[in-house]
Design an enzyme around this catalytic site. Structure first.
Site, PDB file in Angstrom:
ATOM      1  N   GLU A 192       0.846  -1.200   0.000  1.00 24.99           N
ATOM      2  CA  GLU A 192       0.000   0.000   0.000  1.00 24.99           C
ATOM      3  C   GLU A 192       0.883   1.253   0.000  1.00 24.99           C
ATOM      4  OE1 GLU A 192      -3.367  -0.043   0.175  1.00 24.99           O
ATOM      5  OE2 GLU A 192      -3.546  -2.218   0.340  1.00 24.99           O
ATOM      6  N   LYS A 207      -4.387 -11.101  12.577  1.00 22.02           N
ATOM      7  CA  LYS A 207      -4.650 -12.492  12.190  1.00 22.02           C
ATOM      8  C   LYS A 207      -4.220 -13.448  13.299  1.00 22.02           C
ATOM      9  CE  LYS A 207      -4.088 -11.177   7.374  1.00 22.02           C
ATOM     10  NZ  LYS A 207      -3.099 -11.010   6.302  1.00 22.02           N
TER      11      LYS A 207
END
Ligand SMILES: NC(=O)c1ccc[n+]([C@@H]2O[C@H](COP(=O)([O-])OP(=O)(O)OC[C@H]3O[C@@H](n4cnc5c(N)ncnc54)[C@H](OP(=O)(O)O)[C@@H]3O)[C@@H](O)[C@H]2O)c1
Length: 430
Positions: A192, A207
């Protein structure tokens, strides 16, 4: 004719369009597994006029995703907007409140609000499914929650962030520095514009928090995860790791210890022969260890429209079949209260790389500090010789406590012969 499962889809970005595409292209296989057709009937996104490369003809359009969540014609709501709060959270809460099962790909939402959302789902007797939230196309949620349900899980570890794994792989293969490889990854669309979520380990921590809750049947606890990213890893450390028989990977690790559960995300040195050391590029991998099954490793694509849609649709098929599993594998009354172990209590071996002045007595000064902290050395490596100048020296310790290592680091950094901030990387057996 059996009634189709009618899906309301919030978010038409990578994941949303991937789900539409899979359901259209694989309608036959999905219907066969679901026992009935699975059809998206209503959608929401911000910009109705945007060309998404797929026809939305015949679908009910909602500007307001929360209104979509309560669409009377929808049997299930898919949330593919993203973000821990804002519209994504509002959509999921509204759908659960309306008694509709929810499928989400949103790890941030689950890592931050997963405990409360699971209670809400349980109270309403509906599913909150999230296979796509961890490791994209790898069916790790099902593997842990159902496939390994008969085991005491002792450890879950993995490569959860494809961007970091790609950067570390290219750094190793081409001997390049982090900043250059990151810039290239951004140009290629693998990272990004604001890469901090990935390279600072936050995404992997989300996660890991989810997997730790599942593996150990306890409430999700993001704030207990120790997080360190990959910005400080240098090409030199990657090369030295290679000389010592290791590769550097950003791992997330959740481990049961006698004192409780350890959860940490940081760069690790893993033996080159370990299967996870050979998972390269944008690939993800998850290793789970159970008392009866032993070690299981799953590897695959952790992101992208196709793999993520594969996971979302697997959840939709479960819902179509009426399969209802508690969000965290066990009901909220049966969640354990195992404590989290602080990082200072972690016990492991360490790689310590110093830039020191190459002159007699330097190593003795350093090892004296380690001796004072009760830290013993397994090996030492010095690359090249240039008397009077800076040379890298690597010390590999035996197992020791993180608190002792931190105390030693402060004293070593203050030594006159140590020219740069010491580099510390934890060693993981696999
Ligand atoms: N991309 C992946 O490979 C991947 C993998 C696993 C999990 N995920 C997770 O999946 C989720 C979605 O990711 P993505 O990559 O698909 O994101 P994305 O491409 O940025 O798409 C987000 C979508 O949400 C829509 N949206 C934003 N605000 C909205 C609102 N207030 N109401 C209705 N719609 C709104 C956007 O509408 P517009 O298009 O009109 O702007 C866009 O269609 C995230 O939680 C992400 O972490 C993604």
């Amino acid at each position: 004719m059996i009634r189709p499962l009618s899906v309301a889809l919030a978010g038409l970005g990578n994941v949303g369009v991937g789900v539409l595409t899979l359901l259209a292209q694989n309608a036959d296989v999905v219907a066969a597994h679901a026992g009935r057709p699975v059809l998206v009937t209503a959608v929401s996104a911000r910009d109705r006029s945007r060309d998404r490369g797929i026809s939305l003809a015949g679908l009910r359009w909602y500007d307001d995703a929360v209104a979509l969540a309560t669409d009377p014609g929808a049997d299930v709501v898919v949330e593919a907007i993203g973000g821990a709060d804002g519209p994504a959270r509002a959509v999921v809460e509204a759908a659960l409140a309306a008694g509709k099962p929810v499928v989400t790909a949103n790890k941030a939402l689950l890592a931050v609000h997963g405990a409360a959302l699971a209670r809400q789902a349980e109270q309403r007797g509906v599913t909150l499914a999230f296979e796509a939230a961890v490791a994209g196309g790898i069916p790790v949620i099902k593997a842990l929650r159902e496939g390994l349900a008969g085991n005491h899980i002792t450890r879950v570890a993995g490569i959860f962030n494809g961007t970091c794994n790609y950067i570390l792989t290219v750094m190793r293969e081409r001997g390049r520095e982090f900043g250059e490889v990151l810039a290239e990854a951004q140009q290629l669309g693998y990272a990004e514009a604001d890469p901090s979520f990935d390279v600072d380990g936050i995404d992997a921590a989300h996660k890991l928090a989810i997997l730790a809750a599942l593996a150990f049947g306890r409430p999700v606890a993001l704030d207990q995860v120790f997080v360190e990213g990959i910005r400080q890893v240098s090409a030199l450390d990657i090369a030295l790791a290679g000389d010592l028989g290791y590769r550097i990977k950003l791992l997330g690790i959740a481990r049961a210890t006698e004192a409780g559960i350890e959860t940490r995300v940081h760069p690790c040195m893993v033996p080159q022969a370990a299967p996870i050391a050979r998972v390269d590029g944008v690939f993800n991998a998850v290793v789970a260890e159970g008392d009866f099954v032993g070690q299981v490793m799953l590897e695959g694509r952790g992101a992208g429209a196709g793999p993520t849609a594969s996971a979302v649709v697997a959840d939709l098929i479960d819902i179509a079949r009426g399969r209802l599993t508690p969000v965290w594998g066990v009901g909220s009354r049966d969640l354990s209260s195992l404590p989290s172990v602080p990082m200072e209590a972690h016990i492991g071996a360490y790689y310590l790389r110093l830039m020191v002045v190459d002159r007699p007595g330097t190593i003795a000064d350093v090892t004296a500090v380690l001796r004072d902290q009760g830290i013993s050395l397994e090996s030492m490596l010095q690359r090249g010789r240039s008397p009077g100048e800076a040379v890298p020296v690597v010390l590999v310790t035996h197992e020791t406590r993180e608190a002792a290592m931190n105390a030693a680091l402060v004293r070593i950094a203050a030594l006159a012969v140590v020219l740069e901030k010491p580099m510390l990387i934890r060693i993981e057996s696999a």
